[in-house]
Design a protein around this motif. Structure first.
Motif, PDB file in Angstrom:
ATOM      1  N   ASP A 111       0.833  -1.219   0.000  1.00 52.88           N
ATOM      2  CA  ASP A 111       0.000   0.000   0.000  1.00 52.88           C
ATOM      3  C   ASP A 111       0.862   1.261   0.000  1.00 52.88           C
ATOM      4  N   VAL A 112       1.370   1.575  -1.176  1.00 53.21           N
ATOM      5  CA  VAL A 112       2.195   2.771  -1.323  1.00 53.21           C
ATOM      6  C   VAL A 112       1.352   4.028  -1.113  1.00 53.21           C
ATOM      7  N   SER A 113       2.019   5.108  -0.721  1.00 52.76           N
ATOM      8  CA  SER A 113       1.292   6.346  -0.430  1.00 52.76           C
ATOM      9  C   SER A 113       0.658   6.946  -1.682  1.00 52.76           C
ATOM     10  N   THR A 114       1.180   6.586  -2.840  1.00 48.90           N
ATOM     11  CA  THR A 114       0.639   7.098  -4.109  1.00 48.90           C
ATOM     12  C   THR A 114      -0.371   6.122  -4.715  1.00 48.90           C
ATOM     13  N   SER A 115      -1.083   5.388  -3.877  1.00 51.91           N
ATOM     14  CA  SER A 115      -1.965   4.315  -4.363  1.00 51.91           C
ATOM     15  C   SER A 115      -3.052   4.809  -5.311  1.00 51.91           C
ATOM     16  N   ALA A 116      -3.411   6.088  -5.229  1.00 48.10           N
ATOM     17  CA  ALA A 116      -4.460   6.625  -6.107  1.00 48.10           C
ATOM     18  C   ALA A 116      -3.982   6.807  -7.530  1.00 48.10           C
ATOM     19  N   GLN A 117      -2.661   6.825  -7.736  1.00 47.08           N
ATOM     20  CA  GLN A 117      -2.147   7.001  -9.093  1.00 47.08           C
ATOM     21  C   GLN A 117      -1.094   5.978  -9.488  1.00 47.08           C
ATOM     22  N   ILE A 342      -6.599   9.923   8.801  1.00 46.66           N
ATOM     23  CA  ILE A 342      -5.225  10.085   9.290  1.00 46.66           C
ATOM     24  C   ILE A 342      -4.236   9.463   8.315  1.00 46.66           C
ATOM     25  N   TRP A 343      -4.571   8.277   7.798  1.00 38.74           N
ATOM     26  CA  TRP A 343      -3.681   7.631   6.836  1.00 38.74           C
ATOM     27  C   TRP A 343      -3.604   8.415   5.538  1.00 38.74           C
ATOM     28  N   GLU A 344      -4.680   9.124   5.178  1.00 40.90           N
ATOM     29  CA  GLU A 344      -4.633   9.960   3.986  1.00 40.90           C
ATOM     30  C   GLU A 344      -3.642  11.108   4.160  1.00 40.90           C
ATOM     31  N   VAL A 345      -3.604  11.677   5.370  1.00 40.54           N
ATOM     32  CA  VAL A 345      -2.627  12.731   5.645  1.00 40.54           C
ATOM     33  C   VAL A 345      -1.213  12.174   5.520  1.00 40.54           C
ATOM     34  N   ARG A 346      -0.991  11.010   6.131  1.00 38.59           N
ATOM     35  CA  ARG A 346       0.343  10.404   6.055  1.00 38.59           C
ATOM     36  C   ARG A 346       0.713  10.058   4.608  1.00 38.59           C
ATOM     37  N   LYS A 347      -0.244   9.533   3.853  1.00 35.30           N
ATOM     38  CA  LYS A 347       0.035   9.153   2.468  1.00 35.30           C
ATOM     39  C   LYS A 347       0.412  10.370   1.623  1.00 35.30           C
ATOM     40  N   ALA A 348      -0.088  11.520   2.015  1.00 32.92           N
ATOM     41  CA  ALA A 348       0.213  12.744   1.259  1.00 32.92           C
ATOM     42  C   ALA A 348       1.513  13.387   1.718  1.00 32.92           C
ATOM     43  N   GLY A 349       2.318  12.647   2.478  1.00 36.50           N
ATOM     44  CA  GLY A 349       3.511  13.205   3.109  1.00 36.50           C
ATOM     45  C   GLY A 349       4.425  13.967   2.173  1.00 36.50           C
ATOM     46  N   LEU A 350       4.824  13.339   1.074  1.00 29.02           N
ATOM     47  CA  LEU A 350       5.741  14.003   0.142  1.00 29.02           C
ATOM     48  C   LEU A 350       5.120  15.278  -0.390  1.00 29.02           C
ATOM     49  N   ASN A 351       3.866  15.206  -0.782  1.00 32.12           N
ATOM     50  CA  ASN A 351       3.216  16.359  -1.384  1.00 32.12           C
ATOM     51  C   ASN A 351       3.031  17.482  -0.377  1.00 32.12           C
ATOM     52  N   ILE A 352       2.771  17.108   0.880  1.00 33.98           N
ATOM     53  CA  ILE A 352       2.663  18.117   1.935  1.00 33.98           C
ATOM     54  C   ILE A 352       3.998  18.826   2.095  1.00 33.98           C
ATOM     55  N   MET A 353       5.083  18.054   2.110  1.00 38.13           N
ATOM     56  CA  MET A 353       6.410  18.654   2.231  1.00 38.13           C
ATOM     57  C   MET A 353       6.687  19.606   1.063  1.00 38.13           C
ATOM     58  N   MET A 354       6.239  19.221  -0.128  1.00 35.78           N
ATOM     59  CA  MET A 354       6.521  20.029  -1.314  1.00 35.78           C
ATOM     60  C   MET A 354       5.634  21.273  -1.396  1.00 35.78           C
TER      61      MET A 354
END
Length: 903
Positions: A111-117, A342-354
């Motif tokens: 279950d990679v964080s980019t699972s939607a794409q 909460i997992w959606e926030v974590r999954k968006a980690g890279l994008n949040i940082m960017m």
């Protein structure tokens, strides 16, 4: 596709690199993909298979013929729930696969964080891992076989090597076995003993206990063969999960205590640091969630999850943290919905940082170093000092459970970033070797890490990698420069921001100072591809209909960036126009793009300059100036309706659409000038559907309010859609001046039409008219906050609710649902939709009619057709109601009318 704009859109992935491809092929079938590869091989042209283009190390860019299999080769060909197996095409997205598996109680657990794409092909090529790898392993542990096509024209089934094999594939396997026997001692010595290790080819899987040739292709980044079909091992979905959020006053403590937490047998232990918490709070889509599970001001948190028979160990976690000196530091999250958020926030980690604004960005190049857990705290502490020595700091998050942290130093890659990157990489490499870890732990090698394979694997194994590639790809055509014979990571000619990079933005029509300029706002797109999602939120509706990179938020941002930096030459302006053509200004990206790309606003900016240069069409004038001629048009409504019907085709409107009908009984009431609520009646509800305005007035008065409904005010939305920003500013200033006395008294400003009302909270703030009206509320928002004396009669009515894009973008759908829920017995079901496809005038325009209906057919119209005929349809957007009528023959009403009828 061989035009400059298409090649430019495919020249980047989510890394720091940009390399222009030779061309792009989007094959409609497996046979077409093989044909394209055969032609390329015959001509000596390099080949690069590409998934979602979300790779962070430059794997998916190169001077090659790109094969994009995401549009057509994206199906699950076989699912066998009994033996937990599936065969899928490489372009299938992980979330799409799991949506299909869910009905069987199964999932694919990488279950990679980019699972939607992320596509299964891309995940295979990358040897992806995911948050729960501590429980399920990496991609290499979950791929059983791969059907692949080689540059030699062979179609081989790569799988277990212990079977009796013959022919050319058998000969290849014999060579692999011989290589493994020759190098097994070196493999044992050199390969790190951590779970996260994805560098090179999986030579350690060529012998027992795996002995599977498919594992050679897993992590090979398309450098060996083209994967046509991937055989996957599935898992049963956990029936229940528990989640504990451990709070730490110091980052070092979080890292130090992870080794004790993993002994409890969690399915995931994920880190989120202070920087990410702060940035997530600034993103509208995540703010509420973050505030719901963060207690106080921690320096770091760990998300600790337990599944099935271990869910009860959440209590052990609470006790363990107390025993380790941090009593009361665990926030237990039993609610499944909040867990998911909460997992959606974590999954968006890279994008949040960017989402950091400015030229300095967290840069991905050492983010996947994996070290044994007992060294994790010391490693992160030493690395922090390395950052400080180089005048920067790092952002941290991700997989504490397996010693892989996505650490990204903040660097300015336009200036001195390359030099600092090299210095930091050399020290990090030495440290990881010292701790016997892996330099490439999850995101692959690509352009940024391939050169570091040799220092870790040594000359013998590095030569062995080249030997294997020469067997499968003797001409070196498959994704050259990755893993074998790599370039330097800091070769600036390969960077997105090359040494000569310059932008030439025009004088802006809107205020872009928040980003440092229009060009800087465009550059916020880091190519993560979050806009490619298909089953949640709104973004990006036109891409969902076409599946073309051109019509993706990312594709549009890239086209704009390339044009602004003069990389598209003379065709830049028309390329941008074509890319923006299907943008329906839904504002979905405003809320859902984690890096803050607001394409609706960018489209206004582009249109302002384009229309100023090329002039307006008759249709532009008819749409843009509608609020100005509306008062006299309504007074002769029958005549204007007849003229509209006769002239619609010549103006460029679709003959298949009925244009809105002008009403002679338009809304002309003004209410009370001493009102304690101002009701803004927009042009559409005033002159086309006055019953909505009258219903709203009735409801507000029933709630006990004195209502003032001023005439002659317009938000300027139609002018903005035609690129007439100066005219929109005139309307905005007029409205601000007229409402200033009410704003000064604190009188609420309430509107009915979402696209108009939210202009006050969005476009007004960047048109130079101030923020005075930023507190304006949608009708339902106001009633949700101040229902007054409202009373409703009970009903058993079923309601199907469709949210306007802007209602979703500004997160007011909960308010709409809350107000409808005030009616006793009303049963409300909200349709999970993207844009309805009408989008103001868009769906009326002849050239957009077909794609407009395709957007509606994705979920909205099928949901309505499957509802019973006596279900009441509610939609606040005037264009939404027209689309529903045209597409289903059924009538939808504004929520105000439902509430008025229920008084």
């Amino acid at each position: 596709m061989f035009d400059a704009a298409s090649r430019g859109r495919y020249s980047t992935d989510a890394s720091i690199y940009q390399v222009q491809p030779i061309g792009v092929v989007v094959p409609r079938s497996e046979e077409a993909a093989r044909a394209a590869i055969a032609i390329a091989v015959e001509e000596g042209v390099p080949i690069l298979p590409r998934g979602a283009g979300s790779s962070q190390c430059g794997q998916a860019v190169g001077e090659a013929l790109l094969i994009d299999h995401t549009k057509y080769l994206n199906r699950a060909l076989q699912v066998d729930p009994e033996i937990l197996r599936a065969i899928v095409q490489p372009g299938m997205v992980l979330d799409a696969l799991n949506a299909q598996l869910r009905k069987h109680g199964l999932w694919f657990p990488v279950d990679v964080s980019t699972s939607a794409q992320a596509t299964i092909g891309g995940m295979t090529g990358n040897n992806s891992c995911g948050s729960r790898s501590i429980a399920y392993g990496n991609m290499v542990h979950n791929v059983l076989a791969v059907d692949a096509f080689t540059t030699g024209g062979e179609r081989w089934h790569f799988g277990p090597m212990d079977q009796h094999l013959s022919g050319s594939y058998g000969e290849f396997i014999a060579r692999l076995k011989a290589l493994y026997q020759r190098e097994k001692e070196e493999i044992e010595t050199r390969f790190p003993k951590v779970l996260r290790k994805v560098a090179g080819y999986n030579l350690d899987h060529l012998g027992p206990p795996h002995a599977n040739a498919a594992h050679l292709l897993v992590g090979s980044e398309g450098t060996l063969a083209y994967s046509e079909r991937i055989h996957l091992k599935l898992a049963r979905l956990p029936e229940k999960r528990s989640l504990g959020v451990c709070h730490f006053p110091k980052f070092y403590t979080a890292m130090d205590l992870t080794q004790h937490i993993v002994k409890l047998g969690p399915s995931a232990v994920e880190l989120v640091d202070r920087t990410m918490i702060g940035l997530a709070r600034e993103i509208p889509a995540f703010e509420k969630t973050v505030n719901a599970f963060i207690k106080g001001d921690p320096d770091a948190i760990l998300l600790v999850e337990f599944a099935d028979d271990k869910v009860g160990r959440i209590k052990d976690l609470v006790q363990l943290m107390a025993d380790l000196g941090l009593p009361g530091s665990v926030v237990e999250v039993p609610d499944e919905k909040l867990q998911k958020q909460i997992w959606e926030v974590r999954k968006a980690g890279l994008n949040i940082m960017m989402s950091m604004k400015g030229d300095g960005k967290p840069v991905s190049f050492i983010e996947d170093c994996a070290v044994p857990l007992e060294h994790l705290a010391e490693y992160t502490d030493r690395l922090t000092r390395v950052f400080e020595k180089n005048g920067t700091r790092g952002t941290w998050y991700a997989h504490a459970s397996v010693g892989t942290l996505h650490v990204r130093p903040i660097l300015d890659m336009r200036r001195d970033g390359a030099e600092k990157m090299r210095a930091i990489a050399e020290e990090a490499c030495a440290m990881v070797k010292e701790y016997k870890g892996a330099y490439s732990g999850e995101h692959g090698d690509g352009l940024v890490r391939s050169e570091w394979i040799a220092p870790f694997f040594g000359p013998r194994l590095t030569a062995a990698l080249g030997e294997i590639k020469s067997w499968l790809d003797p001409k070196g055509l498959m994704n050259p420069g990755k893993i074998v014979n790599p370039s330097r990571m800091d070769d600036r000619t390969l960077f997105r921001f090359k040494p000569a990079y310059e932008t030439h933005p025009p004088k802006p029509a809107l205020d872009w100072s928040e980003w440092g300029g229009y060009d800087k706002a465009v550059e916020m797109c880091n190519n993560n591809g979050h806009c490619r999602k298909f089953d949640a939120g709104t973004m990006c509706p036109s891409y969902r209909a076409t599946l073309d990179e051109k019509h993706l938020t990312r594709g549009r941002a890239n086209t704009l960036r390339l044009a602004l930096s003069n990389q598209l030459g003379a065709e830049g302006e028309e390329a941008v126009k074509a890319a923006l053509d299907l943008c329906v200004s839904c504002k979905g990206c405003k809320r859902e793009c984690p890096t803050g790309v607001d394409m609706a606003r960018m489209k206004i900016e582009f249109l302002a300059h384009y229309k100023a240069k090329h002039g307006l069409t008759a249709r532009d004038r008819a749409i843009g100036y509608l609020p100005r001629y509306a008062p006299w048009a309504a007074r002769v409504a029958p005549v204007v309706n007849l003229l509209s019907s006769l002239l619609k085709s010549s103006l460029g409107f679709s003959p298949k659409r009925e244009l809105p009908k002008w009403r002679a009984d338009f809304f002309n009431e003004t209410g009370r000038s001493d009102g304690d609520v101002v009701l803004l009646v927009d042009t559409f509800n005033r002159y086309f559907e006055p019953e909505n305005a009258r219903a709203a007035l009735k409801v507000l008065e029933a709630a006990g309010y004195r209502v003032h409904a001023p005439r002659g005010l317009c938000c300027g939305r139609t002018f903005l859609s035609a690129g007439l920003v100066d005219e929109a500013k005139k309307e905005a200033r007029k409205m601000v001046e007229a409402l200033a006395p009410y704003v000064a008294k604190g009188v609420p400003i309430v509107g009915l039409e979402p696209s108009c009302l939210f202009s006050l909270r969005d476009e007004f703030t960047v048109m130079g008219v101030g923020n005075q009206l930023k507190g304006a509320l949608l009708f339902e928002e106001f009633l949700a906050q101040q229902p007054g004396k409202l009373k409703f009669k009970p009903t058993g009515q079923q309601v199907l609710l469709h949210g306007h894009c802007h209602q979703k973008a500004f997160d007011v759908m909960p308010a709409v649902e809350k107000v409808l829920g005030m009616v006793p017995g009303l049963k409300v079901s909200t349709v999970q939709t993207s844009c309805c496809g009408m989008a103001g005038s868009f769906g009326y325009e002849a050239e957009h009619y077909d794609v407009s209906l395709r957007m509606a057919e994705l979920s909205l119209l099928p949901s309505i057709r499957s509802s019973s005929k006596d279900t009441l349809l509610v939609a606040d957007g005037t264009s939404c109601r027209h689309q529903i009528a045209d597409g289903t023959g059924r009538k939808a009403v504004h929520a105000a009318r439902l509430l008025a009828d229920a008084l």
